[in-house]
Write a protein that holds these residues in place. Structure first.
Motif, mmCIF file in Angstrom:
data_model
loop_
_atom_site.group_PDB
_atom_site.id
_atom_site.type_symbol
_atom_site.label_atom_id
_atom_site.label_comp_id
_atom_site.label_asym_id
_atom_site.label_seq_id
_atom_site.Cartn_x
_atom_site.Cartn_y
_atom_site.Cartn_z
ATOM 1 N N LEU A 157 0.822 -1.335 0.160
ATOM 2 C CA LEU A 157 0.186 -0.088 -0.129
ATOM 3 C C LEU A 157 0.809 1.413 -0.001
ATOM 4 C CD1 LEU A 157 -2.683 1.600 0.144
ATOM 5 C CD2 LEU A 157 -2.601 1.154 2.749
ATOM 6 N N ALA A 158 1.863 1.543 0.688
ATOM 7 C CA ALA A 158 2.926 2.364 0.827
ATOM 8 C C ALA A 158 3.452 2.757 -0.607
ATOM 9 C CB ALA A 158 3.998 2.124 2.004
ATOM 10 N N THR A 159 3.608 1.605 -1.331
ATOM 11 C CA THR A 159 4.340 1.921 -2.689
ATOM 12 C C THR A 159 3.102 2.524 -3.655
ATOM 13 O OG1 THR A 159 5.326 -0.186 -2.563
ATOM 14 C CG2 THR A 159 5.089 0.493 -4.765
ATOM 15 N N ILE A 160 1.751 2.022 -3.262
ATOM 16 C CA ILE A 160 0.785 2.649 -4.383
ATOM 17 C C ILE A 160 0.660 4.074 -3.850
ATOM 18 C CG2 ILE A 160 -1.793 2.684 -4.556
ATOM 19 C CD1 ILE A 160 -1.766 -0.264 -4.179
ATOM 20 N N LEU A 161 0.792 4.570 -2.742
ATOM 21 C CA LEU A 161 0.342 5.701 -2.179
ATOM 22 C C LEU A 161 1.786 6.729 -2.610
ATOM 23 C CD1 LEU A 161 -0.851 5.276 1.706
ATOM 24 C CD2 LEU A 161 -2.195 5.704 -0.463
ATOM 25 N N ASP A 162 2.917 6.013 -2.602
ATOM 26 C CA ASP A 162 3.912 6.790 -2.903
ATOM 27 C C ASP A 162 3.917 7.353 -4.591
ATOM 28 O OD1 ASP A 162 6.643 7.855 -2.208
ATOM 29 O OD2 ASP A 162 7.465 6.388 -3.289
ATOM 30 N N ARG A 163 3.211 6.394 -5.161
ATOM 31 C CA ARG A 163 3.260 6.804 -6.494
ATOM 32 C C ARG A 163 1.944 7.718 -7.103
ATOM 33 N NH1 ARG A 163 4.342 0.698 -8.910
ATOM 34 N NH2 ARG A 163 6.326 0.302 -8.279
ATOM 35 N N ALA A 164 0.977 7.722 -5.966
ATOM 36 C CA ALA A 164 -0.246 8.789 -6.318
ATOM 37 C C ALA A 164 0.253 10.263 -6.123
ATOM 38 C CB ALA A 164 -1.225 8.522 -4.801
ATOM 39 N N VAL A 211 4.522 3.104 5.967
ATOM 40 C CA VAL A 211 3.289 3.372 5.469
ATOM 41 C C VAL A 211 3.080 4.739 6.366
ATOM 42 C CG1 VAL A 211 2.005 2.097 7.328
ATOM 43 C CG2 VAL A 211 0.913 2.726 5.147
ATOM 44 N N LEU A 212 3.736 4.659 7.449
ATOM 45 C CA LEU A 212 3.322 5.881 8.304
ATOM 46 C C LEU A 212 3.978 7.067 7.523
ATOM 47 C CD1 LEU A 212 3.761 4.920 12.116
ATOM 48 C CD2 LEU A 212 1.823 5.565 10.958
ATOM 49 N N ASP A 213 5.164 6.831 7.041
ATOM 50 C CA ASP A 213 5.921 7.988 6.393
ATOM 51 C C ASP A 213 5.107 8.553 5.059
ATOM 52 O OD1 ASP A 213 7.825 7.962 8.001
ATOM 53 O OD2 ASP A 213 9.188 6.515 6.715
ATOM 54 N N GLN A 214 3.791 7.865 4.498
ATOM 55 C CA GLN A 214 2.921 8.400 3.564
ATOM 56 C C GLN A 214 2.220 9.455 4.041
ATOM 57 O OE1 GLN A 214 3.752 7.692 0.425
ATOM 58 N NE2 GLN A 214 5.286 6.397 0.949
ATOM 59 N N PHE A 215 2.099 9.711 5.309
ATOM 60 C CA PHE A 215 1.305 10.757 5.977
ATOM 61 C C PHE A 215 2.146 11.839 6.657
ATOM 62 C CE2 PHE A 215 -1.278 7.222 5.411
ATOM 63 C CZ PHE A 215 -2.340 7.271 5.014
ATOM 64 N N PRO A 216 1.947 12.984 6.543
ATOM 65 C CA PRO A 216 2.609 14.084 7.337
ATOM 66 C C PRO A 216 2.689 13.961 8.711
ATOM 67 C CG PRO A 216 0.511 15.065 6.357
ATOM 68 C CD PRO A 216 0.479 13.508 5.720
ATOM 69 N N PRO A 217 3.318 14.636 9.420
ATOM 70 C CA PRO A 217 3.507 14.469 11.024
ATOM 71 C C PRO A 217 2.054 14.998 11.424
ATOM 72 C CG PRO A 217 5.079 16.025 10.250
ATOM 73 C CD PRO A 217 4.554 15.402 9.014
ATOM 74 N N LEU A 218 1.313 15.883 10.805
ATOM 75 C CA LEU A 218 0.111 16.256 11.441
ATOM 76 C C LEU A 218 -0.779 15.321 11.552
ATOM 77 C CD1 LEU A 218 -1.886 18.920 12.066
ATOM 78 C CD2 LEU A 218 -2.335 19.133 9.872
ATOM 79 N N THR A 219 -1.384 15.036 12.667
ATOM 80 C CA THR A 219 -2.579 14.041 13.082
ATOM 81 C C THR A 219 -3.487 14.798 13.756
ATOM 82 O OG1 THR A 219 -1.586 13.099 15.195
ATOM 83 C CG2 THR A 219 -0.750 12.058 13.025
ATOM 84 N N PHE A 220 -4.633 13.879 13.671
ATOM 85 C CA PHE A 220 -5.915 14.435 14.616
ATOM 86 C C PHE A 220 -6.578 13.225 15.418
ATOM 87 C CE2 PHE A 220 -10.171 15.491 15.014
ATOM 88 C CZ PHE A 220 -10.243 17.017 15.062
ATOM 89 N N GLU A 221 -6.731 13.742 16.534
ATOM 90 C CA GLU A 221 -7.121 12.721 17.381
ATOM 91 C C GLU A 221 -8.687 13.000 17.593
ATOM 92 O OE1 GLU A 221 -6.721 11.225 21.817
ATOM 93 O OE2 GLU A 221 -5.682 12.931 21.496
ATOM 94 N N ILE A 222 -9.616 11.764 17.506
ATOM 95 C CA ILE A 222 -10.918 11.884 18.066
ATOM 96 C C ILE A 222 -10.955 11.417 19.633
ATOM 97 C CG2 ILE A 222 -13.204 11.055 17.523
ATOM 98 C CD1 ILE A 222 -12.020 12.510 15.104
ATOM 99 N N PRO A 223 -11.485 12.340 20.326
ATOM 100 C CA PRO A 223 -11.345 11.912 21.862
ATOM 101 C C PRO A 223 -12.589 10.821 22.100
ATOM 102 C CG PRO A 223 -11.519 14.299 21.513
ATOM 103 C CD PRO A 223 -11.709 13.650 20.187
ATOM 104 N N PRO A 224 -12.459 9.943 23.283
ATOM 105 C CA PRO A 224 -13.239 8.950 23.695
ATOM 106 C C PRO A 224 -14.509 9.632 24.019
ATOM 107 C CG PRO A 224 -11.386 9.268 25.266
ATOM 108 C CD PRO A 224 -11.163 10.068 24.131
#
Length: 507
Positions: free
Chosen positions: A338-345, A373-386
């Protein structure tokens, strides 16, 4: 009091409101050396977030007098001490201005420690009252007079003084904004409904020389049964209710939408069942993007090759938001593919969100996902609290009921609000189904399922106790249930771990 305590083998400690030790007195050399070895010295911080349960920090956290004996201390180095702590409140503002503690070795502890400490704290508060200004005393008199007349929330405020009872303290009141409205016209705020769901029912101005120098305000929250009593039109009117639009779910989606506008890829994480995908759908509901989702948990059902082909086809569409749900369900091999697919997107700098993935908080924090696969996303993340941190969402969901469902009593509402909802939305949906099957018009707290007793008990924990319990549960989970390893990771003995597990009813 220090002179009185000579020969009692005790020490007096005084801390600032943040738990920093400001002053220490002791006359017993044996106790002095033990305190020094345990770093009980001026300048150290003894709040619970640093030390755990202790006489100073726990009294500061709970704002109540406490006694912590021996092994009740979270830190094993303090097990030899017995500590009684009492907060010192300012007599006008009622804010905690410091904490006083009487400390001794366990073998020298006396049952008179606690009453002696309370008397000393009371004497200090009396001295503080004698030093308060005339204006503060005037505001205090008006506050006390109004508090005797009503059981509602009472606040006495001016430009530099705020005095509130416990009900008012628990409400979301912006005191500075409220005072600005009072200055412009005290009579104009009676009947005012604030965005937080609080209504002002009375305002008594405090005058000096014909000028308004303060006011006593009585407020009340919107009736709880109005929030949860089902009516035929309640669910249809939910989206048009401006007060409900301010509740935590709406604010959460707004924050997610703002974050999504800053990146083309985003990793959304949270506990299982918190509504990560629902939040993403809501965030793009008013945009021109189509929402497309591929569940990573179905990879074994459809086959690796077919699933990867579907993923490759989805990421080629630029006018869609593609969401890979349950990303942590993929095995390492599929992750790399999947990381390969995302890298080519294609990547378009500055564009709105086009690719997102949801992952459990445990998997993200424990580095379960391969880095590729984590490296395909920027360090900016978003948490949905419980849900336990989003009580408004629980109440809003219970409002959205079919006509004829039972009504929750006030006690049951409080139990629902205290419930930690470890299963989040899935558990909430099961509770709604259970509620629908009850053949009674009103469901009281006594009618709630017995299984709730354990979970609701956690709702009575203080903020510090809840954090401590969560830390222990996380360590046990990360160590695969190995208690010896969990105790080592937490820096406590196994006996302390077992004691805490019994205290917090952790399995």
């Amino acid at each position: 009091m220090a002179d009185v305590l000579i020969g009692a083998n005790t020490s007096l400690l005084l801390s600032a409101p943040d738990g920093t030790l400001l002053w220490r007195w002791d006359e017993d050399s044996r106790l002095r050396s033990r305190l020094n070895r345990s770093s009980v010295v001026i300048g150290t911080r003894w709040s619970e977030d640093v030390i755990g349960t202790n006489g100073l920090g726990t009294a500061l956290e709970t704002a109540r007098a406490v006694t912590v004996n021996g092994t009740e201390h979270f830190n094993e180095a303090l097990h030899d001490f017995a500590c009684a702590g009492a907060p010192i409140r300012h007599p006008v503002t009622h804010r905690v201005t410091g904490v006083l503690s009487v400390t001794s070795l366990v073998e020298d502890a006396s049952p008179l420690m606690a009453p002696t400490l309370l008397r000393l704290a009371h004497d200090i508060e009396e001295e503080l009252y004698g030093e308060t200004s005339m204006h503060e005393r005037q505001m205090l008199r008006h506050f006390l007079a109004e508090r005797r007349r009503t059981r509602s929330a009472v606040v006495a405020l001016s430009a530099d003084v705020v005095i509130a009872n416990s009900l008012a303290t628990s409400m979301d009141l912006d005191h500075s904004a409220l005072w600005q409205q009072i200055e412009s016209g005290p009579g104009d705020i009676v009947g005012l409904e604030l965005a937080s769901g609080v209504r002002v029912t009375l305002c008594r101005p405090v005058y000096r020389g014909g000028t308004v120098v303060g006011a006593v305000v009585v407020a009340e929250e919107m009736p709880a049964d109005a929030l949860v009593r089902p009516t035929p039109t309640r669910s249809r009117d939910l989206d048009r209710d401006p007060q409900r639009q301010e509740r935590s779910w709406i604010r959460l989606v707004a924050r997610l939408r703002a974050t999504a506008a800053m990146t083309d890829r985003l990793l959304v994480f949270g506990e299982h069942g918190t509504g990560k995908r629902s939040a993403l759908r809501a965030a793009v509901a008013d945009s021109d993007l189509d929402y497309r989702e591929l569940d990573c948990a179905t990879v074994d059902e459809v086959g690796h090759e077919q699933w990867l082909a579907d993923a490759r086809a989805l990421v080629e569409h630029a006018d869609e938001l593609v969401v890979f749900a349950h990303l942590d369900a993929l095995d390492p091999g599929v992750c790399r593919a999947l990381a390969t697919i995302l890298d080519r997107a294609p990547r378009i700098d500055g564009s709105d969100l086009r690719l997102a993935a949801t992952v459990s908080a445990a998997a993200l924090h424990n580095d379960v996902l391969p880095r590729v696969v984590l490296d395909q996303f920027p360090p900016l993340t978003f948490e949905i609290p419980p849900l336990r941190k989003r009580t408004d969402d629980v109440l809003a969901r219970l409002v959205d009921q079919e006509f004829g469902m039972p009504t929750l009593s006030h006690e049951a509402i409080r139990a629902v609000q205290r419930h930690p909802w470890p299963g989040n939305h899935r558990q909430l949906e099961e509770f709604r189904r259970w509620l629908a099957r009850q053949n009674r018009p009103v469901v009281t707290a006594a009618d709630l399922p017995p299984a709730w007793l354990h979970d609701v008990a956690r709702g009575h924990l203080t903020t510090m106790q809840s954090a401590e319990s969560d830390a222990i549960a996380t360590a046990l989970r990360e160590c695969g249930g190995n208690k010896a390893a969990a105790a080592t990771a937490l820096g406590i003995s196994r006996s302390s771990l077992y004691r805490k597990m019994r205290e917090y009813r952790l399995r």
